[in-house]
Design an enzyme around this catalytic site. Sequence first.
Site, PDB file in Angstrom:
ATOM      1  N   LYS A 163       0.867  -1.184   0.000  1.00  0.00           N
ATOM      2  CA  LYS A 163       0.000   0.000   0.000  1.00  0.00           C
ATOM      3  C   LYS A 163       0.893   1.219   0.000  1.00  0.00           C
ATOM      4  CE  LYS A 163      -4.420   1.008   0.172  1.00  0.00           C
ATOM      5  NZ  LYS A 163      -5.606   0.226  -0.251  1.00  0.00           N
ATOM      6  N   ASP A 208      -6.884   4.263  -4.684  1.00  0.00           N
ATOM      7  CA  ASP A 208      -7.597   4.137  -3.413  1.00  0.00           C
ATOM      8  C   ASP A 208      -8.238   5.515  -3.227  1.00  0.00           C
ATOM      9  OD1 ASP A 208      -7.731   2.176  -0.897  1.00  0.00           O
ATOM     10  OD2 ASP A 208      -7.471   4.161  -0.060  1.00  0.00           O
TER      11      ASP A 208
HETATM   12  O1  2IT Z   1      -8.100  -1.484  -0.774  1.00  0.00           O
HETATM   13  C1  2IT Z   1      -8.020  -2.020  -1.884  1.00  0.00           C
HETATM   14  O2  2IT Z   1      -8.145  -3.242  -2.021  1.00  0.00           O
HETATM   15  C2  2IT Z   1      -7.777  -1.162  -3.041  1.00  0.00           C
HETATM   16  N1  2IT Z   1      -7.701   0.053  -2.877  1.00  0.00           N
HETATM   17  C3  2IT Z   1      -7.573  -1.756  -4.398  1.00  0.00           C
HETATM   18  C4  2IT Z   1      -6.143  -2.147  -4.580  1.00  0.00           C
HETATM   19  C5  2IT Z   1      -5.792  -2.620  -5.973  1.00  0.00           C
HETATM   20  O3  2IT Z   1      -4.614  -2.953  -6.149  1.00  0.00           O
HETATM   21  O4  2IT Z   1      -6.635  -2.671  -6.862  1.00  0.00           O
END
Ligand code: 2IT
Length: 446
Positions: A126, A166
């Site tokens: 993340k 996100d």
């Molecule tokens: O919290 C999540 O699963 C997302 N923001 C999507 C992450 C993604 O790599 O599509």
Amino acid sequence: MTDYSRKFILDVKAKNPNELEFLQAVEEVVESLDVVLHKHPEYRSAKILERMVEPERVLMFRVPWTDDKGEIHINRGYRIQMNSAIGPYKGGLRFHPTVTLSILKFLAFEQVIKNSLTTLPMGGGKGGSDFDPKHKSDAEVMRFCQSFMSELYRHIGPNTDVPAGDIGVGEREIGFLFGQYKRLKNEYGGVLTGKGMNWGGSFVRPEATGFGATYFAQEMLKAKGRDIEGKVFSLSGYGNVAWGAALKITELGGKVVTLSGHDGFIYDKHGVKGEKIEYLLKLRSSADGNIKDYANKYKVDYFPGKRPWGVKVDVAMPCATQNEIETEDAKELVKNGCMCVVEASNMPTSLEAYHILREAEILFAPGKASNAGGVATSGLEMSQNSMRLHWSREEVDKKLREIMQSIHNTCLTTAERFGVPGDYVAGANIAGFLKVADSMLDQGLV
Ligand code: 2IT
């Protein structure tokens, strides 16, 4: 809780004293894993959980950029590369003033387990920044994204780490980030997901988190002999997730009666449907994004400064952000006879609120399972990029639905196997953990 788990939590607290959200996420998982760690000393002796709470790598960097007036601003950029046991790091980027190391570590930690549940080969990561895209021009957002990627590009790649969106990062931001990556690496590939349809994106990715959460809700209700048809839903937020959920809930015959923003919530007794759902896209791209604008436009009730959880509904689906259902909210949901809570945002329910809902035996789906449709469809976007082809909308939607059904099934069978039937939280945490833990054991001490 066993002594081992209690001591583990104290150690993580001592090591990460100010990271409240991260500690909250870890504590919830350890609560579920207690029984597994008790039964399986091999995970304890290999210190699997101790390794899992320590990111493989944390990147933290300066992001300088200039606004339209020429003034210089400095933001902080991050990427948490949490776990790569089952695939390249995968997870979104969040641009929001509340972004801190603790927030991103909680999100990365949950992402590892969530991605494991999707059935696809993705590790967890993340990232993001405390940059606020609100009230910024397109040119300012572009300069920020280019500066952010000028550092990040050296740490990511289609086989290394694949960021996505996100909160605060949508197709516009992914476009600017992708453009800069391509320019610096001279490489066209699946390094980001959530891309535009003309340049490597996948059908259904924009809708995927909301669609997936709705499919999950459908499975939960089905397991109890019920259906979405005729059910009343309260949603929070008005962004990408709430939009996708409203589309699918409405299509399946349910009714969405609330939405919310940072300013309050609206109650639309006729249901958020049709053109009103499309209006959310406009609201999102407007400078202020007050949900009050929806109330003014469609002449519905508006409750400033309040959350929607006091409204009597069948299903509550938080779609906004972490800790948006707290103790008092949970009590309201219980009092009003809510039958089901489906987390579409990440960790929307505080630990105490969750315990209240569990006590009241309300059906409860943890975000790691129920909001996994977003990242799962990102995984499908990666597959399409690798094969250099494009699946149809129907094909992606069908795969997404099958993945959500599979996650639902995994949660229930795992909960049953470990003696806590019907406990989706335990089922999700345990199943997600086991795949990663066993992969880590196979790969030696890394
Ligand atoms: O919290 C999540 O699963 C997302 N923001 C999507 C992450 C993604 O790599 O599509």
